[in-house]
Design a protein around this motif. Structure first.
Motif, short mmCIF file in Angstrom:
data_model
loop_
_atom_site.label_atom_id
_atom_site.label_comp_id
_atom_site.label_asym_id
_atom_site.label_seq_id
_atom_site.Cartn_x
_atom_site.Cartn_y
_atom_site.Cartn_z
N LEU A 41 0.83 -1.21 0.00
CA LEU A 41 0.00 0.00 0.00
C LEU A 41 0.86 1.26 0.00
CD1 LEU A 41 -2.93 -0.40 2.52
CD2 LEU A 41 -3.04 -0.32 0.04
N GLU A 42 2.04 1.14 0.62
CA GLU A 42 2.92 2.31 0.70
C GLU A 42 3.21 2.87 -0.67
OE1 GLU A 42 6.32 1.08 3.04
OE2 GLU A 42 5.63 2.40 4.64
N GLU A 43 3.34 1.97 -1.65
CA GLU A 43 3.67 2.44 -2.98
C GLU A 43 2.43 2.53 -3.86
OE1 GLU A 43 6.49 -0.58 -3.94
OE2 GLU A 43 7.65 0.12 -2.20
N ASP A 44 1.50 1.65 -3.59
CA ASP A 44 0.39 1.54 -4.52
C ASP A 44 -0.90 1.32 -3.73
OD1 ASP A 44 -1.36 0.95 -6.53
OD2 ASP A 44 -0.55 -1.06 -6.92
N ALA A 45 -1.61 2.43 -3.50
CA ALA A 45 -2.85 2.33 -2.75
C ALA A 45 -4.04 2.16 -3.70
CB ALA A 45 -3.03 3.56 -1.87
N SER A 46 -3.84 1.33 -4.71
CA SER A 46 -4.91 1.16 -5.70
C SER A 46 -6.07 0.38 -5.08
CB SER A 46 -4.37 0.41 -6.91
OG SER A 46 -4.09 -0.91 -6.54
N LYS A 47 -7.19 0.47 -5.78
CA LYS A 47 -8.39 -0.18 -5.27
C LYS A 47 -8.19 -1.68 -5.16
CE LYS A 47 -13.41 -0.19 -5.84
NZ LYS A 47 -13.42 -1.25 -4.87
N ALA A 48 -7.47 -2.24 -6.15
CA ALA A 48 -7.27 -3.68 -6.15
C ALA A 48 -6.56 -4.12 -4.87
CB ALA A 48 -6.45 -4.10 -7.38
N ASN A 49 -5.55 -3.35 -4.47
CA ASN A 49 -4.81 -3.71 -3.26
C ASN A 49 -5.68 -3.60 -2.02
OD1 ASN A 49 -2.41 -4.48 -4.27
ND2 ASN A 49 -1.43 -2.46 -4.11
N VAL A 50 -6.41 -2.49 -1.95
CA VAL A 50 -7.28 -2.27 -0.79
C VAL A 50 -8.32 -3.39 -0.71
CG1 VAL A 50 -9.01 -0.74 0.22
CG2 VAL A 50 -6.95 0.21 -0.81
N ASP A 51 -8.89 -3.73 -1.86
CA ASP A 51 -9.90 -4.79 -1.88
C ASP A 51 -9.34 -6.10 -1.39
OD1 ASP A 51 -11.79 -3.11 -2.74
OD2 ASP A 51 -11.86 -3.80 -4.82
N GLU A 52 -8.12 -6.36 -1.81
CA GLU A 52 -7.49 -7.62 -1.43
C GLU A 52 -7.34 -7.71 0.08
OE1 GLU A 52 -3.64 -10.19 -2.91
OE2 GLU A 52 -3.84 -8.10 -3.55
N ILE A 53 -6.89 -6.60 0.67
CA ILE A 53 -6.73 -6.57 2.12
C ILE A 53 -8.07 -6.75 2.80
CG2 ILE A 53 -6.10 -5.10 4.08
CD1 ILE A 53 -4.01 -3.83 2.22
N PHE A 54 -9.06 -6.02 2.27
CA PHE A 54 -10.38 -6.11 2.86
C PHE A 54 -10.90 -7.55 2.84
CE2 PHE A 54 -14.99 -6.15 2.39
CZ PHE A 54 -15.35 -5.53 3.58
N ARG A 55 -10.70 -8.18 1.70
CA ARG A 55 -11.20 -9.56 1.58
C ARG A 55 -10.52 -10.47 2.60
NH1 ARG A 55 -11.61 -8.79 -3.97
NH2 ARG A 55 -9.48 -9.48 -4.26
N ALA A 56 -9.20 -10.28 2.72
CA ALA A 56 -8.47 -11.12 3.69
C ALA A 56 -9.01 -10.91 5.09
CB ALA A 56 -6.98 -10.78 3.63
#
Lengths: 157, 682
Positions: free
Chosen positions: B27-42
């Motif tokens: 996230l530090e480098e890339d706070a894209s939606k895909a990354n956020v979603d992935e964290i949320f799902r986990a």
């Protein structure tokens, strides 16, 4: 110097080199082999010049005669044993003229060897013990099988 | 049965938490939606399954964490440094929860611990949600409320897989969760057999549910996130403006003029719901696929398999030599077939054991981040070649040494930002961690652009410790290597980070045990690079058997480039440096018999095996080439381990022992002084 050898290992392996009886503590004697094909290891020290195959395990074949400053000689037996050395338990092999017996370790008194008359390097000898009216030279397995001595030690021929 | 399900949850959660660290750092480098979603799902998975599988304390804690990402997802909260810090700490607490092995007084105590409460409080401050009373049921957060101001009506057909109950699915909980989203009408159809035929752990019920909610489609789908083996259909019914009347009444108002537009409006909605239903099934089938792609096996079972395979390979070599003696064509065909099968079995088994180095590299992002923060340094970690594959046994053992080295780089190597800018360097220091494969070896290097090693300080310390003597002259490079000596450490103050003086020594011991090598290259003021050379595998390799006098040696095939004949006129140039001409190239060669102190057999036709070492080609002169075979590597004892040029031993088909050459150390040793004097004598 009267410490017992009970702490040194489960049993004592006794064998003969040039008629003299020697012993050192082992955890297990695996087998005693007739001479088998050996593989020389290039640039190895004189104490561990060869390796052999013992049931799928590559085991170093050690030359105890060399460390005890005895002249090289043909030996009729290869003894494979396991000893608990500083690097952990190890399977090792060496040549001997004959294997006398394996003594169960009951505390025995170690008799110091007289200064004179002992031709073997002192650091390998712990003392001696008496068994059935014979004097057996007790070797220090830790020292005797220490791998690193060899690097500095000049080859004796 | 439930124990198994719990165990499966713990394993899954462990894996997710492992990945979570990486995701958060990304996230530090890339706070894209895909990354956020992935964290949320986990997080959602852990929260949801946790409450199902006796980890409610973990679930309750995760809830607060999840809230934050829910808000980020909806755009109400932005990714900040603070959030990343909190996330990493929260993740650590979650790991602790897992270690406690589920609910109990300890888990409760952890949930109530100052650390956990402080984190919950900080997270709540970010999300603006009250910390107290936060329970798993409050799935409707601010985000969802905003998203779903409009009430919608969903028709849900839910048919759990017959075996779903065995896997710990609880339809009652799912339906309860649904009912919390809004108004729920429940109808069901059961195919429950006669009591005498009833298996209590199978599911025989189909549900038809109608839910009126303002939570939105995704919230409804989320309820079923774990029911991935069920037959699930969610369809959105035509919408109404804000009322819940949809379920009971048909459109009576807004007749005439609006009808046209209405039907148009409902069309895309229908489309949308059908695609989302499709998406749901797609993602479900994908999940199922992933499940079948990997299984978990304890590594001891792999080791057993490897041992058995090793025996098989040796037995097969014996079969080969027996068949060669008998010279029977029928037998030869069978032997060939067996050989082919053993080879493919070996390759398959070895590939099971191969793991990308990323599995260890990944962990270091966190190490670097935490450590540089602790030391007030600004350090960036650059990873390269993480896909390089190495035997699992090796991977398992290099983690610790690598951590030591990275800690050293950060603690001793890279300077503080002030010092760096004073020296005209960028404030941010960089640590490069890279892996690559070269022949049968894997190279891992740790490089930093810090201050480099201080040769004088090393000399001073080495003298103090009696590692070197006053009289002897040491080159700078030789002094650098002293950092691997036992009991050596140049750190002025023993810090918690490094400097106990055991680090580098331990690194070398481990690498030696793995049959590898470690070297350091350093330039004062510019940085240091430590390179590890490790064998790719320690089990079985393809080997080239060669003869040297009476002895057979094995050269790892991975290092061999080609074999050429040594003509007598080439061999005649027996003075000075030795080269052979291969096509238009001049290749230096080494006489193995002189290197190994063996008698010169002076055979008529010698062969040269061309190997690649450190990027250069070099020839090894042997008496004959005997053939290729699979080689089970047996390690050498302490008496022979340090002999340069020997990498192990193996047992040949005839039962004799052959030594395996380690061409890298052989060539390096041949180029060193020790061997040169030997060559002169010879």
């Amino acid at each position: 110097m009267t410490d017992a050898i009970a702490d040194t290992g489960a049993m004592l392996l006794t064998f003969r080199l040039d008629g003299e009886a020697f012993a050192f503590p082992v955890t297990r004697v695996h087998e005693i082999l007739d001479p088998i094909p050996v593989t020389p290891v290039p640039n190895a020290g004189a104490f561990a010049p060869e390796v052999i195959n013992v049931r799928g395990v590559v085991v170093p074949l050690l030359d105890i005669r060399h460390r005890l400053l005895m002249k090289p000689a043909e030996a009729s037996r290869i003894i494979v044993f396991e000893a608990d050395l500083s690097g952990g338990p190890q399977k090792l092999a060496f040549r001997a003229d004959s294997v006398e017996q394996v003594l169960e370790s009951s505390p025995r008194e170690i008799i110091p060897l007289p200064e004179l008359g002992a031709v073997w390097p002192r650091r390998f000898v712990k003392g001696s013990l008496r068994h059935e009216d014979e004097l057996i030279v007790l070797l220090d397995a830790q020292e005797l099988f220490e791998p690193s001595h060899d690097l500095a030690e000049p080859a004796v021929s | 049965m439930i124990e198994q399900a719990i165990q499966a949850f713990v394993l899954e959660a462990e894996e997710l938490l492992n990945d979570l660290e990486d995701m958060v750092l990304r996230l530090e480098e890339d706070a894209s939606k895909a990354n956020v979603d992935e964290i949320f799902r986990a997080l959602h998975t852990i929260k949801g399954s946790g409450s199902m599988f006796a980890h409610t304390a973990l679930s309750r804690f995760t809830h607060h964490f999840e809230n934050a990402f829910e808000l980020i997802r909806s755009g109400d909260l932005t990714v900040s440094q603070e959030l990343i810090d909190l996330s990493l700490k929260s993740r650590d607490i979650m790991v602790q929860f897992l270690k406690l092995g589920g609910d109990g007084p300890e888990a409760e105590a952890l949930l109530k611990s100052d650390r956990a409460e402080a984190l919950i409080c900080a997270l709540s401050n970010l999300t603006g949600v009250e910390a107290a009373g936060g329970s798993t049921t409050s799935t409707t957060t601010k985000a969802e409320e905003e998203e779903g101001k409009v009430e919608e009506c969903f028709d849900i057909t839910f048919i759990p897989d017959t075996n779903a109950l065995k896997n710990g699915m609880r339809p009652d909980l799912l339906i309860k969760e649904l009912s919390e989203l809004g108004m729920l009408e429940i109808a069901y159809q059961s195919h429950v057999p006669k009591l005498s035929d009833l298996a209590p752990d199978l599911s025989f019920v189909e549900w038809r549910l109608r839910l009126t909610t303002s939570a939105g489609l995704s919230a409804v789908e989320d309820v079923f996130i774990f029911a991935d083996d069920a037959d699930l259909k969610i369809t959105r019914r035509a919408q109404h403006g804000g009322t819940a009347a949809c379920c009971t009444s048909t459109v009576t108002s807004d007749e005439s003029g609006l009808k046209g537009s209405k039907s148009e409006q409902s069309k895309p909605t229908a489309n949308k719901s059908s695609t989302s239903a499709k998406n749901a099934t797609v993602s479900q089938s994908k999940k199922a696929e992933q499940k079948s792609e990997s299984i978990r096996v304890t590594s001891s079972r792999l080791d057993e398999m490897m041992d058995a395979l090793g025996e098989l390979v040796i037995a097969q070599a014996r079969l080969d030599s027996v068949a060669a003696e008998i010279e029977n064509q029928t037998l030869d065909t069978v032997v060939e077939e067996v050989q082919r099968l053993v080879t493919s079995l070996r390759d398959a088994t070895l590939s099971i054991r191969m793991v990308p180095v990323d599995t260890v590299f990944g962990k270091f992002k966190r190490v670097v981040r935490d450590l540089s923060a602790e030391l007030g340094k600004n350090i960036h970690l650059e990873l390269e070649g993480g896909e390089t594959e190495v035997d699992k046994n090796i991977i398992d053992r290099i983690g610790e040494p690598l951590v030591h080295m990275i800690r050293n780089s950060i603690d001793h190597g890279i300077e503080t930002p002030e010092v760096r800018s004073g020296n005209g360097k960028p404030e941010q220091g960089t640590v490069w961690l890279s892996a690559s494969q070269e022949g049968g070896e894997i190279l891992i290097s740790i490089e930093d652009d810090g201050k480099g090693l201080d040769a004088e300080a090393i000399r001073y310390r080495a003298l103090e410790r009696g590692l070197i003597s006053e009289e002897e002259e040491y080159s700078e490079a030789a002094l650098h290597q002293l950092i691997f000596e036992p009991g050596f450490s140049t750190a002025q103050v023993v810090s918690s980070v490094s400097g106990r003086g055991v680090g580098m020594d331990a690194v070398k011991t481990t690498i030696d045990e793995l049959g590898g090598q470690v070297t350091v290259l350093s330039k004062a003021g510019l940085g240091s690079r430590i390179t590890l050379r490790l064998p790719v595998t320690m089990a079985i390799i393809d080997g080239l058997r060669v003869r040297l006098g009476q002895s057979t040696f094995v050269i790892p095939l991975a290092a061999v480039e080609e074999c050429v004949e040594m003509t007598s006129d080439m061999a005649a140039q027996d003075s000075g440096r030795r080269f052979i001409q291969i096509r238009s190239e001049t290749v230096p060669f080494l006489n193995l018999d002189t290197l190994f102190g063996m008698m010169h057999a002076k055979e008529e036709r010698q062969r040269v095996v061309i190997v690649r070492v450190d990027g250069a080609r070099i020839g090894l002169v042997v008496d004959d080439i005997l053939g290729q075979s699979q080689t089970v590597i047996k390690s050498l004892s302490a008496y022979h381990r340090d002999i340069p040029g020997l990498g192990g031993a193996t047992i040949l088909g005839d039962g004799s022992v052959a030594l395996i050459l380690d061409v890298s150390t052989l060539v390096r040793w041949a180029e060193s002084d020790g061997a040169r004097s030997k060559l002169m004598v010879a």
